[in-house]
Structure formats: C-alpha cells, structure tokens
Write an enzyme that holds these catalytic residues in place. Structure first.
Site, PDB file in Angstrom:
ATOM      1  N   ASN A 131       0.842  -1.202   0.000  1.00  0.00           N
ATOM      2  CA  ASN A 131       0.000   0.000   0.000  1.00  0.00           C
ATOM      3  C   ASN A 131       0.878   1.254   0.000  1.00  0.00           C
ATOM      4  O   ASN A 131       2.052   1.169   0.276  1.00  0.00           O
ATOM      5  CB  ASN A 131      -0.894  -0.015   1.246  1.00  0.00           C
ATOM      6  CG  ASN A 131      -2.225  -0.679   0.960  1.00  0.00           C
ATOM      7  OD1 ASN A 131      -2.754  -0.573  -0.142  1.00  0.00           O
ATOM      8  ND2 ASN A 131      -2.767  -1.373   1.935  1.00  0.00           N
TER       9      ASN A 131
ATOM     10  N   CYS B 142      -4.937  -5.528  -5.086  1.00  0.00           N
ATOM     11  CA  CYS B 142      -5.465  -5.177  -3.766  1.00  0.00           C
ATOM     12  C   CYS B 142      -6.461  -6.246  -3.338  1.00  0.00           C
ATOM     13  O   CYS B 142      -7.247  -6.729  -4.152  1.00  0.00           O
ATOM     14  CB  CYS B 142      -6.161  -3.820  -3.847  1.00  0.00           C
ATOM     15  SG  CYS B 142      -6.969  -3.338  -2.309  1.00  0.00           S
ATOM     16  N   ASP B 143      -6.427  -6.595  -2.062  1.00  0.00           N
ATOM     17  CA  ASP B 143      -7.327  -7.664  -1.595  1.00  0.00           C
ATOM     18  C   ASP B 143      -8.662  -7.148  -1.063  1.00  0.00           C
ATOM     19  O   ASP B 143      -9.521  -7.929  -0.714  1.00  0.00           O
ATOM     20  CB  ASP B 143      -6.645  -8.518  -0.521  1.00  0.00           C
ATOM     21  CG  ASP B 143      -6.359  -7.730   0.749  1.00  0.00           C
ATOM     22  OD1 ASP B 143      -6.548  -6.498   0.750  1.00  0.00           O
ATOM     23  OD2 ASP B 143      -5.931  -8.349   1.739  1.00  0.00           O
TER      24      ASP B 143
ATOM     25  N   ARG C  99      -5.987   2.795  14.521  1.00  0.00           N
ATOM     26  CA  ARG C  99      -5.909   1.459  13.922  1.00  0.00           C
ATOM     27  C   ARG C  99      -4.493   0.875  14.047  1.00  0.00           C
ATOM     28  O   ARG C  99      -4.317  -0.314  14.283  1.00  0.00           O
ATOM     29  CB  ARG C  99      -6.341   1.584  12.452  1.00  0.00           C
ATOM     30  CG  ARG C  99      -6.254   0.318  11.652  1.00  0.00           C
ATOM     31  CD  ARG C  99      -7.394  -0.634  11.899  1.00  0.00           C
ATOM     32  NE  ARG C  99      -7.096  -1.911  11.265  1.00  0.00           N
ATOM     33  CZ  ARG C  99      -7.298  -3.100  11.805  1.00  0.00           C
ATOM     34  NH1 ARG C  99      -7.838  -3.193  12.992  1.00  0.00           N
ATOM     35  NH2 ARG C  99      -6.989  -4.199  11.170  1.00  0.00           N
TER      36      ARG C  99
ATOM     37  N   TYR D 135     -14.019   1.737   1.371  1.00  0.00           N
ATOM     38  CA  TYR D 135     -13.162   2.895   1.652  1.00  0.00           C
ATOM     39  C   TYR D 135     -13.830   4.214   1.306  1.00  0.00           C
ATOM     40  O   TYR D 135     -13.388   5.267   1.761  1.00  0.00           O
ATOM     41  CB  TYR D 135     -11.840   2.785   0.881  1.00  0.00           C
ATOM     42  CG  TYR D 135     -10.852   1.864   1.548  1.00  0.00           C
ATOM     43  CD1 TYR D 135      -9.927   2.353   2.476  1.00  0.00           C
ATOM     44  CD2 TYR D 135     -10.839   0.501   1.272  1.00  0.00           C
ATOM     45  CE1 TYR D 135      -9.023   1.510   3.094  1.00  0.00           C
ATOM     46  CE2 TYR D 135      -9.936  -0.350   1.888  1.00  0.00           C
ATOM     47  CZ  TYR D 135      -9.033   0.155   2.797  1.00  0.00           C
ATOM     48  OH  TYR D 135      -8.142  -0.678   3.414  1.00  0.00           O
TER      49      TYR D 135
ATOM     50  N   HIS E  85      -9.148   1.395  -3.829  1.00  0.00           N
ATOM     51  CA  HIS E  85      -9.847   1.850  -2.610  1.00  0.00           C
ATOM     52  C   HIS E  85     -10.877   2.930  -2.935  1.00  0.00           C
ATOM     53  O   HIS E  85     -11.195   3.767  -2.102  1.00  0.00           O
ATOM     54  CB  HIS E  85      -8.855   2.386  -1.555  1.00  0.00           C
ATOM     55  CG  HIS E  85      -8.063   1.300  -0.904  1.00  0.00           C
ATOM     56  ND1 HIS E  85      -7.164   1.520   0.107  1.00  0.00           N
ATOM     57  CD2 HIS E  85      -8.046  -0.037  -1.122  1.00  0.00           C
ATOM     58  CE1 HIS E  85      -6.623   0.374   0.488  1.00  0.00           C
ATOM     59  NE2 HIS E  85      -7.142  -0.584  -0.260  1.00  0.00           N
TER      60      HIS E  85
END
Length: 443
Positions: free
Chosen positions: A147, A169-170, A286, A266, A200
């Site tokens: 990322n 991207c997962d 986070r 996102y 995202h």
C-alpha cells in the site's frame, strides 16, 4: 511440471506467515521449488523466517528456503516477486493516522493525508525492489500488494512504464466474499463481476452467478439493510476488530448515495469524513490496534515456534484472503485467462476518463499479463469523484519526482478529506517533520 521460485519482499511482515501457509495450501495448483524472504530489517525478518523455516521443514521439506537482506541473493533465480513492504513500519503508520486527527481530519493508512504520507515513503521502496528484480531476474513478474496501491501504481506507470509489475489489492476480494455469503454462495468465485474505479475508490455495477442470473437486487437488499456485515458475525466477531465491524456496517450509508451501484468500503472516508473523525480515538488508532493485536500475536507465535522447534499447537492461520495472489501467479505462469480485478493503466477501459489514470477494473490475465475489460462510460457522480482523486495521486507522484513542496500541498488541498488549503499546509509541515528520514527533500 515446472516448479516456481518466489521471493517474498517484506519477509518481516506480519502477513508473511499467513501467505506462506496459503502458498503451501495451494501447492497442487502452484508448485514451488524455492521460497526466499527479503527484507532490509534483518532482526524483524529473522523472527518470521526462523518460524517459517520450521513450518516448511514440516510441511514441504523439498522446498528450498532462504532468508536474506542481500538483494542479489534474494532476486537471483526467481519467477515471481510477491511484494508487501511497509516503509517506516507501524511506527510511521501511527503518525500517518494521528497527525491528521490533530486537525480534525481523517487519519487513515491509505486515504487522505495518511495515505499521501505513506505513498511518499513507499514509492522509493517499491521502485528499488522492482529494479533489483529486473537486474537479477529480468523475466520475473512482480505482484505488488504494497500500500497505498493507487499511488505506488501511478509511480510505477510513470517511472517504470515497461516493467513487469502488476498492482493488486485484496479489499474487493474481501468484500466479494461477504457478498457471496450474503446471497448464500460458497465463494466469490461463483460470481462474475463488473467494477470500475481507482484503488480503494470503486463501485460494482453488475454481479452475476455462473449461470448468468443477476445477483445485484439480492445483494443490494442486504447492503441497504446491513451494509457488508453478515448476520452471524456478531457472534463470531473475535476475528474482526471493532473498527472493521464499523466499516462493514457503514457501507449501508455509503450505498445510499448511489443505489445503482455497490460501493467499496473505503468510500466512507470520502463521503462521511466527519463521522470517521468522530468515531476515531486520537490516542489509539488502527495502528495501535494492529500493534497490540496482529503484530503481537504473529511475532509471539513465530518466536514460540522457533523456541520449540516445531509448529505444534500454533495459532498462525492461512491467509485465505491472499489466495488471489496464487490465482494471479497461475494466470501468468499457465496462461489461464483468469478474470481478476487489477490496477492497470486505463487506456480506454473507462471511455470517458483519463487514459493515463491507473484504474481498478476486471482484467483477463494470461502470460502477457492483464488485458483490461472495457467498462464503458461512467456516470457524472463517479467521474467527478475519480477525477479529483486521480489528480491527488498524480500530484503526489509528481511531488516525489520533482521534490516539489508546492505540488504536495496541492495534492493535500485537493483531497476530499482535507477541509481547506490552510489545514493542508499545516498538515504538510507536520508530515515533513515526521518523515524526514523517508521522504525526498522538498523545495
């Protein structure tokens, strides 16, 4: 049958053991002769590598294993580079999240100021790995899931246009698994999707089962009521941090803004930034959750395996989520023409959008890499949002290349998450201070 040699770039990552377990679980589909770890942080990598070496000895002793900090050793004789690096580790992620919150701005790893700061750190690291690969194994492919993928993808497009790198991207994978479960399917692989956006930052426009039945009405009904939360999740939520529970539920409100499509989670940061700030604890973000949770758990388990000399009773888990990496590697290795969502140069996939934008769309993947599928024209609402966001990403890369303070200030000013240019400047000055050892010098 050919067996493949893989280097995991970011060998000291908390995700590495789960990826090794996933690779071992898929050896029948994707045979491996060698796994190498590469990291520039020897001490951190050693903890993961010592455990993974024992794991490999137990489960697949025929696979050669190497852990190294030497680029030539790591990147010589490899077919695939699987890259998930985090320049600055979680300590810098914590700053990415906490500095914006000081100004009442969303503090998030890939969105807004945090994502921009992380992007400025990541570009150099990803290019370095790509250059090592091209020097020592010119025929290899780099599957990059470092990322912030959008900024990194734009940097590789601009600075290494002919490189064999695919940015992935997962997040869509995770959301599609939830959609599948919501409508009673076993797997997201039972669905065929149409989707467009930036990383995202995208929308599903059509989802069908293998027989061609339209699943959108049923999924929309679920999302309108629960977001991407699943009804049975409340009981089994020990696997989900509280922040993820909130994210999946919030999709309900994001969906309401455009009920013709289904949104990537996102988008909540861009549509409801004030809610996100109100929901955040500026002293415990986070990054703190991850450091206290996954990081502690993974390193604790790895150290215990190394001390015991076996993996008995370990709670390290296969990263099922990451099996899409094997799908991608197989598609290239065996020319399978798998359909996958990837981040690729637009080149007309979205007709009414910047040709040079790195967009996330379904692609058919074969031995030449990805061929994007045309998604046609997109509506004004999404087009406007995407043009603003892609401009942020392009300005960040230009700022990195040119060492331009002005362009980075403009990028922050343009982000939907940042309220005005004054706050953007204050944020920028704080972020420069925090990132002195990682960013290029800005003038």
């Amino acid at each position: 049958m050919k067996k493949f040699s893989i280097v995991v770039a970011g060998g000291g990552s908390t995700f590495t053991p789960g990826i090794v377990l996933m690779l071992l679980d898929n050896l029948d589909r994707f045979p491996i002769r060698q796994i190498k770890f590469y990291d520039n942080n020897e001490e951190r990598q050693k903890q993961v590598a010592d455990a993974c070496e024992i794991l490999l000895k137990e489960k697949a002793p025929e696979i050669n294993f190497v852990a190294t900090t030497d680029p030539e050793t790591a990147f010589t004789d490899v077919d695939f580079v699987m890259a998930h690096i985090r320049v600055g580790l979680y300590a810098m992620r914590e700053k990415d999240e906490k500095i914006p919150l000081k100004y009442g701005v969303v503090g998030q790893e890939t969105c807004g100021p945090g994502g921009i700061a992380y992007g400025m750190r990541s570009i150099g690291g990803v290019l370095e790995i790509l250059d090592y690969m091209e020097k020592y194994s010119p025929d290899a492919w780099m599957l990059n899931y470092s990322n912030p993928a959008a900024i990194v993808a734009e940097a590789t497009r601009k600075l290494r246009p002919n490189s064999k790198i695919i940015n992935i991207c997962d997040m869509p994978v995770g959301i599609e698994e939830r959609m599948a479960r919501a409508v009673g399917l076993n797997s997201r692989k039972d669905m065929v999707v149409r989707y467009y956006g930036l990383n995202h930052f995208g929308w599903w426009t059509d989802i069908r089962d293998k027989e061609g039945n339209d699943l959108m009405p049923k999924i929309k009904e679920h999302v309108a009521q629960y977001g991407y939360s699943l009804q049975n999740e409340i009981e089994e939520s020990q696997h989900l941090d509280e922040s993820w529970m909130h994210t999946f539920a919030k999709a309900r409100e994001v969906y309401a803004v455009d009920p013709d499509t289904l949104p990537n989670t996102y988008l909540k940061y861009y549509f409801y930034p004030q809610d996100e700030v109100a929901h955040s604890n500026p002293d415990y973000t986070r990054a703190n959750e991850v450091m206290a949770g996954r990081e502690k758990h993974v390193f604790g388990e790895c150290n215990a395996i190394a001390a015991r000399g076996n993996t008995e009773g370990t709670t390290l888990e296969i990263d099922e989520h990451a099996s899409y990496i094997v799908d991608l590697a197989r598609a290239i290795a065996y020319n399978t023409h798998e359909r996958m969502l990837l981040i690729v140069p637009n080149n007309g996939a979205i007709v009414n959008f910047d040709e040079t934008a790195m967009v996330e769309v379904p692609c058919i993947v074969g031995s030449n890499g990805p061929e994007p599928l045309t998604q046609g024209k997109i509506p004004q609402f999404q087009k406007g949002l995407m043009e603003q966001q892609v401009s942020v990403e392009k300005l960040v890369v230009e700022a990195w290349v040119e060492g331009s303070y002005q362009k980075l200030w403009q990028a922050l000013t343009l982000s939907r998450i940042v309220p005005n240019a004054r706050v953007a400047k204050q944020l920028l000055d704080d972020l420069i201070e925090a990132n002195q050892e990682f960013w290029p010098e800005l003038n």
